[in-house]
Write a protein that holds these residues in place. Structure first.
Motif, mmCIF file in Angstrom:
data_model
loop_
_atom_site.group_PDB
_atom_site.id
_atom_site.type_symbol
_atom_site.label_atom_id
_atom_site.label_comp_id
_atom_site.label_asym_id
_atom_site.label_seq_id
_atom_site.Cartn_x
_atom_site.Cartn_y
_atom_site.Cartn_z
ATOM 1 N N VAL A 298 -5.914 -14.632 8.234
ATOM 2 C CA VAL A 298 -6.872 -13.527 8.137
ATOM 3 C C VAL A 298 -6.372 -12.320 8.922
ATOM 4 O O VAL A 298 -6.397 -11.175 8.430
ATOM 5 C CB VAL A 298 -8.266 -13.957 8.632
ATOM 6 N N LEU A 299 -5.889 -12.561 10.139
ATOM 7 C CA LEU A 299 -5.382 -11.455 10.945
ATOM 8 C C LEU A 299 -4.143 -10.823 10.314
ATOM 9 O O LEU A 299 -3.972 -9.598 10.362
ATOM 10 C CB LEU A 299 -5.055 -11.952 12.362
ATOM 11 N N ALA A 300 -3.283 -11.659 9.710
ATOM 12 C CA ALA A 300 -2.092 -11.116 9.052
ATOM 13 C C ALA A 300 -2.485 -10.222 7.881
ATOM 14 O O ALA A 300 -1.890 -9.157 7.666
ATOM 15 C CB ALA A 300 -1.192 -12.253 8.578
ATOM 16 N N VAL A 301 -3.486 -10.634 7.111
ATOM 17 C CA VAL A 301 -3.973 -9.799 6.013
ATOM 18 C C VAL A 301 -4.532 -8.489 6.558
ATOM 19 O O VAL A 301 -4.249 -7.400 6.019
ATOM 20 C CB VAL A 301 -5.042 -10.545 5.195
ATOM 21 N N GLU A 302 -5.304 -8.569 7.622
ATOM 22 C CA GLU A 302 -5.900 -7.364 8.207
ATOM 23 C C GLU A 302 -4.831 -6.401 8.720
ATOM 24 O O GLU A 302 -5.011 -5.180 8.672
ATOM 25 C CB GLU A 302 -6.831 -7.747 9.362
ATOM 26 N N GLY A 303 -3.718 -6.956 9.222
ATOM 27 C CA GLY A 303 -2.671 -6.102 9.758
ATOM 28 C C GLY A 303 -1.678 -5.618 8.728
ATOM 29 O O GLY A 303 -1.379 -4.426 8.657
ATOM 30 N N LEU A 304 -1.155 -6.536 7.909
ATOM 31 C CA LEU A 304 -0.108 -6.177 6.953
ATOM 32 C C LEU A 304 -0.650 -5.506 5.702
ATOM 33 O O LEU A 304 0.017 -4.669 5.093
ATOM 34 C CB LEU A 304 0.691 -7.424 6.568
ATOM 35 N N LEU A 305 -1.848 -5.904 5.285
ATOM 36 C CA LEU A 305 -2.459 -5.344 4.074
ATOM 37 C C LEU A 305 -3.730 -4.581 4.448
ATOM 38 O O LEU A 305 -4.771 -4.723 3.812
ATOM 39 C CB LEU A 305 -2.783 -6.468 3.072
ATOM 40 N N TRP A 306 -3.644 -3.777 5.471
ATOM 41 C CA TRP A 306 -4.838 -3.179 6.050
ATOM 42 C C TRP A 306 -5.580 -2.262 5.076
ATOM 43 O O TRP A 306 -6.810 -2.211 5.087
ATOM 44 C CB TRP A 306 -4.494 -2.425 7.332
#
Length: 264
Positions: free
Chosen positions: A132-140
């Motif tokens: 979830v955090l990776a999605v929020e950061g990489l695909l913000w």
């Protein structure tokens, strides 16, 4: 730095570890390269748990907002209790406790222990949080335009699929730590690395970062480590967007090729 740059630098850092491991004759299976990069990208947002307006505060709705408030209070209390005469007074806990090497090691060690002793469900929870955090950061951009529920579903689906892939023999659950009872012990490494990369990124900005706490430096225990002031930049400035972000892409891509044995 801002969330996207933090996540991208975290992913690039783990890919760099993968390239080094391959060069030393201990290559990661491709699932470990992929999962580690995503975990590291997510973990690179986690130190901002002390900031109630950060990306991570929105990632899990009311739960993450409440956690950020608690961590902010804990960080501020720790700062007040341990500051030396040279450390200025401050009203909040941002860039204090969670921006230190000690916090990174403790959190990474805690997640490793949870993965080893908690079994598959603990691994799934760890993967879900960091996906979830990776999605929020990489695909913000996409994450901001979609609902939280869709992001959580993507994180949960990714966690389930990646856990299944890692569980297959030779796919990485026993990478680096091969003895019985050590499966997934490595999972704390990208978490530690992501946290430290976050701190290094913040150290490049105007305010610096007290990553060395609790080691005292002169009259300060919370010394804001960083390069000379003329080399620092403001978070979200053109240096971060136009210079560092492309560098992270290029370095990460090259390291990925090395980690997968395509070059080198």
């Amino acid at each position: 730095m801002m969330g996207p740059a933090h996540s991208l630098s975290g992913a690039a850092a783990w890919l760099g570890v993968g390239a080094i491991a391959a060069g030393l004759g201990h290559p990661m299976p491709w699932p470990t390269v992929l999962v580690g990069a995503l975990i590291c990208a997510g973990a690179a947002l986690a130190p901002d748990l002390d900031h109630q307006a950060a990306t991570i505060s929105r990632a899990f709705g009311p739960l993450s907002r409440a956690l950020c408030k608690i961590v902010d209070g804990l960080a501020h209390a720790t700062y007040k209790a341990t500051r030396k005469k040279g450390d200025p007074r401050r009203a909040g806990g941002h860039r204090t406790l969670t921006h230190t090497w000690l916090w990174a090691v403790l959190v990474g060690g805690g997640f490793s222990a949870a993965a080893v002793y908690g079994g598959r469900w603990a691994v799934l929870v760890i993967l879900f949080i960091h996906m979830v955090l990776a999605v929020e950061g990489l695909l913000w951009r996409q994450a901001r335009m979609s609902s939280d529920v869709l992001v959580w579903l993507l994180g949960a689906t990714s966690a389930w699929m990646l856990a299944d892939v890692l569980d297959d023999p030779g796919n990485g659950k026993d990478w680096l730590f091969t003895q019985p009872g050590q499966h997934y012990l490595w999972i704390g490494l990208p978490i530690v690395l992501g946290s430290l990369v976050h701190c290094i990124g913040d150290a490049l900005t105007v305010s610096g970062c007290p990553v060395l706490w609790p080691i005292p430096i002169g009259r300060r225990r919370w010394y804001p480590v960083g390069p000379p002031k003329f080399m620092r930049f403001r978070a979200g400035s053109w240096v971060e967007i136009k210079v560092l972000t492309p560098v992270f892409f290029v370095v990460g891509g090259g390291c990925a090729l090395g980690a997968l044995g395509i070059i080198g």
